[in-house]
Design a protein around this motif. Structure first.
Motif, PDB file in Angstrom:
ATOM      1  N   ASN A 126       0.807  -1.222   0.000  1.00 36.40           N
ATOM      2  CA  ASN A 126       0.000   0.000   0.000  1.00 36.40           C
ATOM      3  C   ASN A 126       0.838   1.269   0.000  1.00 36.40           C
ATOM      4  N   ASN A 127       2.166   1.099  -0.226  1.00 37.64           N
ATOM      5  CA  ASN A 127       3.076   2.245  -0.330  1.00 37.64           C
ATOM      6  C   ASN A 127       2.999   3.138   0.906  1.00 37.64           C
ATOM      7  N   CYS A 128       3.082   2.512   2.072  1.00 38.49           N
ATOM      8  CA  CYS A 128       2.972   3.232   3.353  1.00 38.49           C
ATOM      9  C   CYS A 128       4.257   3.074   4.157  1.00 38.49           C
ATOM     10  N   ASP A 129       4.475   3.978   5.085  1.00 38.05           N
ATOM     11  CA  ASP A 129       5.547   3.830   6.060  1.00 38.05           C
ATOM     12  C   ASP A 129       5.091   2.913   7.190  1.00 38.05           C
ATOM     13  N   LEU A 130       5.998   2.081   7.654  1.00 39.54           N
ATOM     14  CA  LEU A 130       5.819   1.330   8.893  1.00 39.54           C
ATOM     15  C   LEU A 130       7.072   1.595   9.717  1.00 39.54           C
ATOM     16  N   LEU A 131       6.930   2.400  10.761  1.00 44.14           N
ATOM     17  CA  LEU A 131       8.071   2.856  11.557  1.00 44.14           C
ATOM     18  C   LEU A 131       7.901   2.388  13.001  1.00 44.14           C
ATOM     19  N   PHE A 132       9.015   1.936  13.621  1.00 44.16           N
ATOM     20  CA  PHE A 132       8.889   1.277  14.926  1.00 44.16           C
ATOM     21  C   PHE A 132      10.099   1.538  15.814  1.00 44.16           C
ATOM     22  N   GLY A 139      13.962   5.496  24.154  1.00 45.16           N
ATOM     23  CA  GLY A 139      14.390   6.737  23.515  1.00 45.16           C
ATOM     24  C   GLY A 139      15.705   6.652  22.775  1.00 45.16           C
ATOM     25  N   ILE A 140      16.378   5.487  22.780  1.00 44.00           N
ATOM     26  CA  ILE A 140      17.656   5.352  22.077  1.00 44.00           C
ATOM     27  C   ILE A 140      17.376   5.118  20.591  1.00 44.00           C
ATOM     28  N   PRO A 141      17.907   5.940  19.700  1.00 40.53           N
ATOM     29  CA  PRO A 141      17.593   5.802  18.263  1.00 40.53           C
ATOM     30  C   PRO A 141      18.420   4.706  17.582  1.00 40.53           C
ATOM     31  N   ILE A 142      18.206   3.472  17.994  1.00 44.32           N
ATOM     32  CA  ILE A 142      19.046   2.384  17.485  1.00 44.32           C
ATOM     33  C   ILE A 142      18.533   1.824  16.159  1.00 44.32           C
ATOM     34  N   ILE A 143      17.222   1.754  15.962  1.00 43.98           N
ATOM     35  CA  ILE A 143      16.687   1.200  14.711  1.00 43.98           C
ATOM     36  C   ILE A 143      16.997   2.121  13.545  1.00 43.98           C
ATOM     37  N   ARG A 144      16.761   3.402  13.737  1.00 48.29           N
ATOM     38  CA  ARG A 144      17.079   4.373  12.676  1.00 48.29           C
ATOM     39  C   ARG A 144      18.587   4.353  12.386  1.00 48.29           C
ATOM     40  N   THR A 145      19.381   4.190  13.414  1.00 43.64           N
ATOM     41  CA  THR A 145      20.837   4.130  13.238  1.00 43.64           C
ATOM     42  C   THR A 145      21.237   2.934  12.369  1.00 43.64           C
ATOM     43  N   LEU A 146      20.681   1.765  12.679  1.00 40.35           N
ATOM     44  CA  LEU A 146      21.019   0.568  11.907  1.00 40.35           C
ATOM     45  C   LEU A 146      20.515   0.659  10.470  1.00 40.35           C
ATOM     46  N   LYS A 147      19.314   1.208  10.291  1.00 38.53           N
ATOM     47  CA  LYS A 147      18.721   1.266   8.956  1.00 38.53           C
ATOM     48  C   LYS A 147      19.341   2.362   8.085  1.00 38.53           C
ATOM     49  N   GLN A 148      19.777   3.462   8.714  1.00 38.88           N
ATOM     50  CA  GLN A 148      20.234   4.605   7.932  1.00 38.88           C
ATOM     51  C   GLN A 148      21.704   4.949   8.192  1.00 38.88           C
ATOM     52  N   SER A 149      22.022   5.346   9.417  1.00 37.84           N
ATOM     53  CA  SER A 149      23.357   5.885   9.689  1.00 37.84           C
ATOM     54  C   SER A 149      24.466   4.869   9.477  1.00 37.84           C
ATOM     55  N   LEU A 150      24.190   3.583   9.754  1.00 36.82           N
ATOM     56  CA  LEU A 150      25.206   2.545   9.594  1.00 36.82           C
ATOM     57  C   LEU A 150      24.923   1.646   8.391  1.00 36.82           C
ATOM     58  N   ALA A 151      24.096   2.121   7.473  1.00 32.14           N
ATOM     59  CA  ALA A 151      23.674   1.292   6.335  1.00 32.14           C
ATOM     60  C   ALA A 151      24.827   0.911   5.415  1.00 32.14           C
ATOM     61  N   ALA A 316       9.367  11.169  16.808  1.00 27.00           N
ATOM     62  CA  ALA A 316      10.372  11.268  15.738  1.00 27.00           C
ATOM     63  C   ALA A 316       9.933  10.465  14.518  1.00 27.00           C
ATOM     64  N   ASP A 317       9.354   9.282  14.750  1.00 32.43           N
ATOM     65  CA  ASP A 317       8.822   8.478  13.644  1.00 32.43           C
ATOM     66  C   ASP A 317       7.638   9.164  12.963  1.00 32.43           C
ATOM     67  N   ILE A 318       6.782   9.789  13.760  1.00 30.54           N
ATOM     68  CA  ILE A 318       5.653  10.539  13.181  1.00 30.54           C
ATOM     69  C   ILE A 318       6.179  11.630  12.252  1.00 30.54           C
ATOM     70  N   MET A 319       7.214  12.325  12.687  1.00 31.97           N
ATOM     71  CA  MET A 319       7.797  13.390  11.869  1.00 31.97           C
ATOM     72  C   MET A 319       8.385  12.839  10.572  1.00 31.97           C
ATOM     73  N   ASP A 320       9.055  11.689  10.654  1.00 35.07           N
ATOM     74  CA  ASP A 320       9.591  11.056   9.440  1.00 35.07           C
ATOM     75  C   ASP A 320       8.460  10.690   8.481  1.00 35.07           C
ATOM     76  N   ALA A 321       7.400  10.102   9.026  1.00 40.28           N
ATOM     77  CA  ALA A 321       6.264   9.720   8.187  1.00 40.28           C
ATOM     78  C   ALA A 321       5.616  10.947   7.555  1.00 40.28           C
ATOM     79  N   ALA A 322       5.534  12.039   8.330  1.00 38.94           N
ATOM     80  CA  ALA A 322       4.947  13.280   7.795  1.00 38.94           C
ATOM     81  C   ALA A 322       5.799  13.833   6.656  1.00 38.94           C
ATOM     82  N   ARG A 323       7.125  13.844   6.838  1.00 39.44           N
ATOM     83  CA  ARG A 323       8.011  14.319   5.771  1.00 39.44           C
ATOM     84  C   ARG A 323       7.838  13.483   4.502  1.00 39.44           C
ATOM     85  N   ASP A 324       7.742  12.173   4.676  1.00 43.76           N
ATOM     86  CA  ASP A 324       7.591  11.296   3.525  1.00 43.76           C
ATOM     87  C   ASP A 324       6.289  11.574   2.779  1.00 43.76           C
TER      88      ASP A 324
END
Length: 431
Positions: A126-132, A139-151, A316-324
């Motif tokens: 459905n071309n949607c974001d699923l953010l978790f 509050g530790i941004p570990i998932i975003r780090t693994l998916k993006q910063s350390l990709a 933070a995930d809501i903001m990412d989804a909004a930007r997308d």
């Protein structure tokens, strides 16, 4: 789904501790959130079980509903935020939202760990974001780090302290020499442990989280059923004291490693050296250690639970989804489990081991035990012997690095020795 509007509207499922934190942050930080997201974000509807319940937070009655359809079927709502917890009926609600073209933000580790494949398939279809982000380590941004910063890295290891309740308990036991049951009662009185603490103290909560992290780190689907799990219920004040004597601290770790033989994922109490960065992570704090082939060793530290730390990750995930949505690129960070690396059985994993035994206090006992270990390919690094009571002595051994299967085979034979009264505990040693 693209949007052409001035406001991104959010439907919130749940108004408990984390839900209230999300509501407060979106309201109190609205101006900064709008500037950073590029569009105004506000809550349109909140689903709760009882719309008349007093919650200690000022929310318009018109905003509340007990009917999921008021959110998932509302064309004005762009993002659905799930902070209810549990699997049923939560999974059904989230799938309805995704199938109706709404991006979803969730803090639900159980749902993501157990049904991630189904959820990501619905999001991609459905071309949607699923953010978790909030599902692991608050509050530790570990998932975003693994998916993006350390990709750009090939991740070799992800391990850490990812359950605040057990870390609080082990910290108290280490500082005060207390026994497990006494510390558990105190943790329950302070609200750190549930009335039924099983998920925490038996390691199941940490197992769900390390399954999520391993899936992302190694681009291979790892389910909670793939994780070897051992809790802290057998840890005694004696084990804590021996750890100190040997230069270690005991922590409950979630451990995920990858090498040419495959992936190993496990949760268990662990001896780690006193000088290791994780050894100084105390109380309810979490920390995740990541090793990449390019970046080397990194560690992420912070509060792993609580109203505002967890809500911070959700928003933070809501903001990412909004930007997308504003950019018309939802779903850009989709499921990363595109590989199929083999999973190693626990019997093939290797580590050092601490073994505490109660034995007959007579000549030749250590030689008998050492012979059994040697026959199974297990060598000993150190031995401590102390008098216990009467004709018995406590014997503590630390092995060199060895295969799990060899160690367990040796212990099976050692239990049958007439000179061995009891194997008090076996704890793995890392670092």
């Amino acid at each position: 789904m693209s949007v052409n509007k001035q406001i991104i509207k959010v439907g919130l499922l749940g108004l408990g501790t984390v839900g209230q934190g999300v509501y407060r942050i979106l309201k109190d930080n609205a101006d900064n959130i709008q500037r950073r997201a590029g569009i105004k974000v506000e809550i349109e509807k909140i689903m709760v079980r009882d719309t008349t319940k007093e919650r200690g937070i000022s929310v318009s009655q018109a905003m509340l509903t007990s009917d999921i359809k008021d959110i998932v079927n509302d064309p004005e709502i762009d993002i659905v935020v799930e902070v209810m917890g549990g699997i049923n009926p939560t999974l059904d609600y989230v799938l309805q939202a995704l199938n109706n073209g709404k991006s979803v933000v969730t803090a639900n580790k159980d749902m993501v760990a157990m049904h991630g494949e189904e959820l990501f398939s619905a999001a991609e279809a459905n071309n949607c974001d699923l953010l978790f982000e909030a599902s692991v380590a608050g509050g530790i941004p570990i998932i975003r780090t693994l998916k993006q910063s350390l990709a750009a890295n090939n991740i070799e290891q992800v391990f850490g302290i990812i359950n605040g309740t057990t870390n609080y308990m082990l910290t108290k036991m280490t500082r005060e020499g207390s026994q497990f049951n006494d510390v558990l009662k105190e943790a329950q009185q302070k609200g750190y442990a549930e009335a039924d603490p099983t998920a925490d103290v038996e390691g199941y909560d940490a197992a769900r989280k390390i399954a999520i992290l391993a899936s992302i780190a190694f681009n291979t689907r790892v389910t909670v059923n793939d994780v070897y799990v051992e809790g802290i219920t057998k840890i005694s004040a004696e084990d804590i004291a021996y750890a100190k004597e040997l230069g270690y601290i005991i922590k409950l770790l979630g451990i995920a490693k990858y090498n040419d033989d495959g992936i190993e994922v496990r949760v268990h109490p662990t001896f780690i050296p006193e000088e290791h960065p994780l050894a100084s992570v105390n109380d309810v704090f979490n920390a995740v250690f990541v090793k990449g082939d390019a970046v080397g060793d990194t560690m992420f530290y912070g509060q792993g639970a609580g109203e505002l730390p967890t809500a911070s990750a959700v928003v933070a995930d809501i903001m990412d989804a909004a930007r997308d949505l504003v950019r018309n690129v939802p779903g850009i960070i989709s499921c990363t489990c595109y590989d199929n690396k083999p999973l190693k059985p626990m019997s093939e994993s290797k580590s050092r081991f601490y073994v505490r035994t109660l034995v007959s206090d007579k000549p030749g006992v250590l030689a008998s035990i050492a012979l059994v270990f040697g026959n199974k390919g297990v060598s000993l690094a150190s031995v401590i012997q102390k008098d216990a009571e009467g004709s018995t002595a406590e014997l503590v051994l630390v092995t060199h690095n060895t295969k799990e299967e060899n160690l367990q085979d040796a212990l099976g034979d050692i239990r049958n020795l007439s000179c061995v009264k009891e194997i008090g505990n076996v704890i793995r040693v890392e670092g």
